[in-house]
Design a protein around this motif. Structure first.
Motif: not given
Length: 229
Positions: A15-41
């Motif tokens: 099977v393929p390796r997972p890539e850096r893609v955003t996974l969308e849900g109803r209450y949350t989304r999983l975003e590829p970790l980004d130091a600038a975007r997520h670091g402070a939180d």
């Protein structure tokens, strides 16, 4: 498709390796970790009162300061295994936790969720359950993996309870599995396999349905009850 040990897998091509893609849900989304975007939180979560307990069973230690945490976040964001994602609250846009796909084995179709650090805002929330569900759905339904693993220190009772609530099957104890932070770690192993996922997915989707929650946001029916149905 359910596979027994006797079935022929000569046509298996991996099977393929997972890539850096955003996974969308109803209450949350999983975003590829980004130091600038997520670091402070995530730094704010890491130094919040009580955060020491959450680092007890992680491989890294609680950051001493923002500089140390920034260095860790930059390194984690660049990693491909573990492949880190920020858990973002869809209502607020804040990163309230992080988790990773790790020990990725495309040849055999095995992948693990690990390096989980869910902050206090995620405790007993729909966000945490959906974050797990989005990883499982991506692994099984999008990428075609055969096995989804959860492992934890055997002394980590909350993690073991979470694995069982999410529908992972306990497979046993790997004694003296590793040395972690200068101490022995016996590791508890759990898994969900592809033939089990459709039933698990139906239970997750039923539990996450807004109709399963009252006006105060409290569940009406437990996830385990949906699996039994």
């Amino acid at each position: 498709m359910s596979l027994s040990p006797e079935q022929d897998l000569s046509g298996w091509k991996g099977v393929p390796r997972p890539e850096r893609v955003t996974l969308e849900g109803r209450y949350t989304r999983l975003e590829p970790l980004d130091a600038a975007r997520h670091g402070a939180d995530l730094y704010g979560m890491a130094i919040a009162p009580g955060a020491e307990d959450r680092f007890r069973y992680l491989f890294e230690t609680r950051p001493a300061d923002a500089v140390e945490f920034a260095a860790w976040t930059a390194q984690a964001a660049a990693s491909t295994d573990p492949l880190f994602f920020a858990v973002v609250d869809g209502a607020t846009g804040r990163a309230e936790g992080r988790q990773a796909l790790m020990r990725i084995d495309p040849a055999h179709g095995v992948i693990e969720i690990g390096s989980i650090h869910w902050g206090p805002a995620m405790a007993r929330s729909r966000i945490a359950t959906e974050a797990l569900y989005l990883f499982g759905r991506h692994a099984f339904e999008t990428l075609g993996y055969r096995r989804f693993e959860w492992k934890c220190h055997n002394l980590n009772e909350p993690s073991k309870r979470a694995a069982q609530r999410f529908g992972f099957t306990y497979e046993g104890l790997f004694r003296q599995h590793m040395v972690a932070k200068g101490r022995n770690r016996d590791t508890a192993w759990f898994s969900i396999i592809d033939s089990e996922w459709p039933e698990r997915a139906r239970a997750f989707e039923a539990w996450l349905d807004p109709a399963n929650f009252d006006a105060a946001g409290l569940q009406k029916q437990r996830l385990e009850d949906f699996r039994r149905e």
